[in-house]
Write a protein that holds these residues in place. Sequence first.
Motif, PDB file in Angstrom:
ATOM      1  N   LEU A 287       0.828  -1.198   0.000  1.00 31.46           N
ATOM      2  CA  LEU A 287       0.000   0.000   0.000  1.00 31.46           C
ATOM      3  C   LEU A 287       0.868   1.256   0.000  1.00 31.46           C
ATOM      4  O   LEU A 287       0.610   2.201  -0.749  1.00 31.46           O
ATOM      5  N   PHE A 288       1.904   1.268   0.828  1.00 33.34           N
ATOM      6  CA  PHE A 288       2.807   2.420   0.909  1.00 33.34           C
ATOM      7  C   PHE A 288       3.461   2.700  -0.443  1.00 33.34           C
ATOM      8  O   PHE A 288       3.488   3.845  -0.904  1.00 33.34           O
ATOM      9  N   GLU A 289       3.977   1.672  -1.083  1.00 29.14           N
ATOM     10  CA  GLU A 289       4.639   1.868  -2.379  1.00 29.14           C
ATOM     11  C   GLU A 289       3.659   2.360  -3.443  1.00 29.14           C
ATOM     12  O   GLU A 289       3.983   3.241  -4.233  1.00 29.14           O
ATOM     13  N   ARG A 290       2.451   1.806  -3.441  1.00 29.64           N
ATOM     14  CA  ARG A 290       1.426   2.258  -4.400  1.00 29.64           C
ATOM     15  C   ARG A 290       1.040   3.708  -4.103  1.00 29.64           C
ATOM     16  O   ARG A 290       0.962   4.545  -5.003  1.00 29.64           O
ATOM     17  N   MET A 291       0.842   4.003  -2.825  1.00 28.41           N
ATOM     18  CA  MET A 291       0.474   5.348  -2.388  1.00 28.41           C
ATOM     19  C   MET A 291       1.566   6.348  -2.754  1.00 28.41           C
ATOM     20  O   MET A 291       1.293   7.412  -3.311  1.00 28.41           O
ATOM     21  N   GLU A 292       2.808   5.999  -2.458  1.00 29.24           N
ATOM     22  CA  GLU A 292       3.920   6.907  -2.738  1.00 29.24           C
ATOM     23  C   GLU A 292       4.060   7.143  -4.242  1.00 29.24           C
ATOM     24  O   GLU A 292       4.303   8.272  -4.677  1.00 29.24           O
ATOM     25  N   GLY A 293       3.869   6.109  -5.027  1.00 29.99           N
ATOM     26  CA  GLY A 293       3.920   6.270  -6.482  1.00 29.99           C
ATOM     27  C   GLY A 293       2.831   7.197  -7.001  1.00 29.99           C
ATOM     28  O   GLY A 293       3.086   8.052  -7.862  1.00 29.99           O
ATOM     29  N   ARG A 294       1.628   7.038  -6.479  1.00 30.44           N
ATOM     30  CA  ARG A 294       0.520   7.902  -6.902  1.00 30.44           C
ATOM     31  C   ARG A 294       0.752   9.350  -6.467  1.00 30.44           C
ATOM     32  O   ARG A 294       0.467  10.288  -7.215  1.00 30.44           O
ATOM     33  N   MET A 295       1.265   9.521  -5.259  1.00 29.40           N
ATOM     34  CA  MET A 295       1.545  10.868  -4.766  1.00 29.40           C
ATOM     35  C   MET A 295       2.663  11.516  -5.578  1.00 29.40           C
ATOM     36  O   MET A 295       2.582  12.706  -5.925  1.00 29.40           O
ATOM     37  N   ALA A 296       3.686  10.738  -5.914  1.00 29.01           N
ATOM     38  CA  ALA A 296       4.785  11.263  -6.731  1.00 29.01           C
ATOM     39  C   ALA A 296       4.283  11.666  -8.104  1.00 29.01           C
ATOM     40  O   ALA A 296       4.677  12.724  -8.643  1.00 29.01           O
ATOM     41  N   ARG A 297       3.416  10.865  -8.673  1.00 25.25           N
ATOM     42  CA  ARG A 297       2.862  11.204  -9.992  1.00 25.25           C
ATOM     43  C   ARG A 297       2.041  12.481  -9.915  1.00 25.25           C
ATOM     44  O   ARG A 297       2.107  13.333 -10.809  1.00 25.25           O
ATOM     45  N   GLN A 298       1.268  12.646  -8.855  1.00 27.50           N
ATOM     46  CA  GLN A 298       0.467  13.861  -8.698  1.00 27.50           C
ATOM     47  C   GLN A 298       1.376  15.079  -8.574  1.00 27.50           C
ATOM     48  O   GLN A 298       1.109  16.126  -9.173  1.00 27.50           O
ATOM     49  N   LEU A 299       2.452  14.951  -7.823  1.00 24.32           N
ATOM     50  CA  LEU A 299       3.414  16.051  -7.695  1.00 24.32           C
ATOM     51  C   LEU A 299       4.056  16.358  -9.044  1.00 24.32           C
ATOM     52  O   LEU A 299       4.233  17.523  -9.413  1.00 24.32           O
TER      53      LEU A 299
ATOM     54  N   GLU B  41       4.743  19.976 -13.674  1.00 26.16           N
ATOM     55  CA  GLU B  41       4.743  20.206 -15.127  1.00 26.16           C
ATOM     56  C   GLU B  41       4.142  21.556 -15.493  1.00 26.16           C
ATOM     57  O   GLU B  41       4.390  22.083 -16.568  1.00 26.16           O
ATOM     58  N   ARG B  42       3.386  22.140 -14.596  1.00 28.79           N
ATOM     59  CA  ARG B  42       2.763  23.445 -14.847  1.00 28.79           C
ATOM     60  C   ARG B  42       3.689  24.604 -14.489  1.00 28.79           C
ATOM     61  O   ARG B  42       3.394  25.751 -14.781  1.00 28.79           O
ATOM     62  N   ALA B  43       4.807  24.299 -13.856  1.00 35.80           N
ATOM     63  CA  ALA B  43       5.778  25.324 -13.450  1.00 35.80           C
ATOM     64  C   ALA B  43       6.726  25.617 -14.618  1.00 35.80           C
ATOM     65  O   ALA B  43       6.898  24.782 -15.507  1.00 35.80           O
ATOM     66  N   PRO B  44       7.348  26.812 -14.612  1.00 39.39           N
ATOM     67  CA  PRO B  44       8.289  27.146 -15.682  1.00 39.39           C
ATOM     68  C   PRO B  44       9.462  26.175 -15.795  1.00 39.39           C
ATOM     69  O   PRO B  44       9.938  25.889 -16.887  1.00 39.39           O
ATOM     70  N   ASP B  45       9.932  25.643 -14.658  1.00 39.70           N
ATOM     71  CA  ASP B  45      11.056  24.706 -14.654  1.00 39.70           C
ATOM     72  C   ASP B  45      10.716  23.557 -13.712  1.00 39.70           C
ATOM     73  O   ASP B  45      11.080  23.572 -12.529  1.00 39.70           O
ATOM     74  N   PRO B  46      10.010  22.538 -14.232  1.00 40.65           N
ATOM     75  CA  PRO B  46       9.559  21.432 -13.382  1.00 40.65           C
ATOM     76  C   PRO B  46      10.695  20.748 -12.612  1.00 40.65           C
ATOM     77  O   PRO B  46      10.547  20.453 -11.425  1.00 40.65           O
ATOM     78  N   ALA B  47      11.819  20.509 -13.262  1.00 40.68           N
ATOM     79  CA  ALA B  47      12.927  19.827 -12.593  1.00 40.68           C
ATOM     80  C   ALA B  47      13.469  20.664 -11.438  1.00 40.68           C
ATOM     81  O   ALA B  47      13.794  20.131 -10.376  1.00 40.68           O
ATOM     82  N   ALA B  48      13.562  21.969 -11.629  1.00 40.63           N
ATOM     83  CA  ALA B  48      14.053  22.854 -10.566  1.00 40.63           C
ATOM     84  C   ALA B  48      13.079  22.866  -9.393  1.00 40.63           C
ATOM     85  O   ALA B  48      13.507  22.884  -8.232  1.00 40.63           O
ATOM     86  N   LEU B  49      11.790  22.850  -9.681  1.00 41.16           N
ATOM     87  CA  LEU B  49      10.792  22.827  -8.614  1.00 41.16           C
ATOM     88  C   LEU B  49      10.916  21.555  -7.786  1.00 41.16           C
ATOM     89  O   LEU B  49      10.973  21.608  -6.553  1.00 41.16           O
ATOM     90  N   ILE B  50      10.993  20.412  -8.450  1.00 38.54           N
ATOM     91  CA  ILE B  50      11.117  19.135  -7.742  1.00 38.54           C
ATOM     92  C   ILE B  50      12.418  19.100  -6.947  1.00 38.54           C
ATOM     93  O   ILE B  50      12.448  18.678  -5.787  1.00 38.54           O
ATOM     94  N   SER B  51      13.494  19.580  -7.544  1.00 39.49           N
ATOM     95  CA  SER B  51      14.786  19.619  -6.846  1.00 39.49           C
ATOM     96  C   SER B  51      14.714  20.515  -5.613  1.00 39.49           C
ATOM     97  O   SER B  51      15.244  20.175  -4.551  1.00 39.49           O
ATOM     98  N   SER B  52      14.048  21.655  -5.734  1.00 41.38           N
ATOM     99  CA  SER B  52      13.900  22.565  -4.596  1.00 41.38           C
ATOM    100  C   SER B  52      13.095  21.925  -3.471  1.00 41.38           C
ATOM    101  O   SER B  52      13.421  22.085  -2.290  1.00 41.38           O
ATOM    102  N   LEU B  53      12.060  21.189  -3.827  1.00 50.87           N
ATOM    103  CA  LEU B  53      11.264  20.511  -2.809  1.00 50.87           C
ATOM    104  C   LEU B  53      12.084  19.432  -2.107  1.00 50.87           C
ATOM    105  O   LEU B  53      11.974  19.262  -0.883  1.00 50.87           O
TER     106      LEU B  53
END
Length: 146
Positions: A96-108, A113-125
Amino acid sequence: MVDHDTLIAAVRALARASRVVERASDGLSFADYRVLAAVSSGEERASRLAARLAVGKPAISATVESLSKRGLLRRDAVEGDARATSLTVTDEGRELFERMEGRMARQLELLAERAPDPAALISSLATLGDAVEEAVAERRAKEAQA
């Protein structure tokens, strides 16, 4: 230093984003997620878990009890300490945790993807996560000295 309005906008965005990500969590709360993540990472004792997650022992106890009743966590006695229990994520909990974490990661990822620099946003988080861990460790060290 960032101006006050930008800081407030960031706080509000983080709160909204956390809610959007939490909705992808298979019905488990962020509290459930945080406990499962910490136990999956090797934290076995509820008292240490409370300190690591910077929440009170009653909140951890309630979450651990709930996850245990659902068969997602197992509590075992600690040899030599009658009051302590060791926590382990069950096979069902891990799935359940792995499925949940995968779904949450996909949502993030979809939000980023809506940010000007998606990779920079994820890296900052990710960097924010490191900063939180460091701040909690510093607080724990100060409390241990007191």
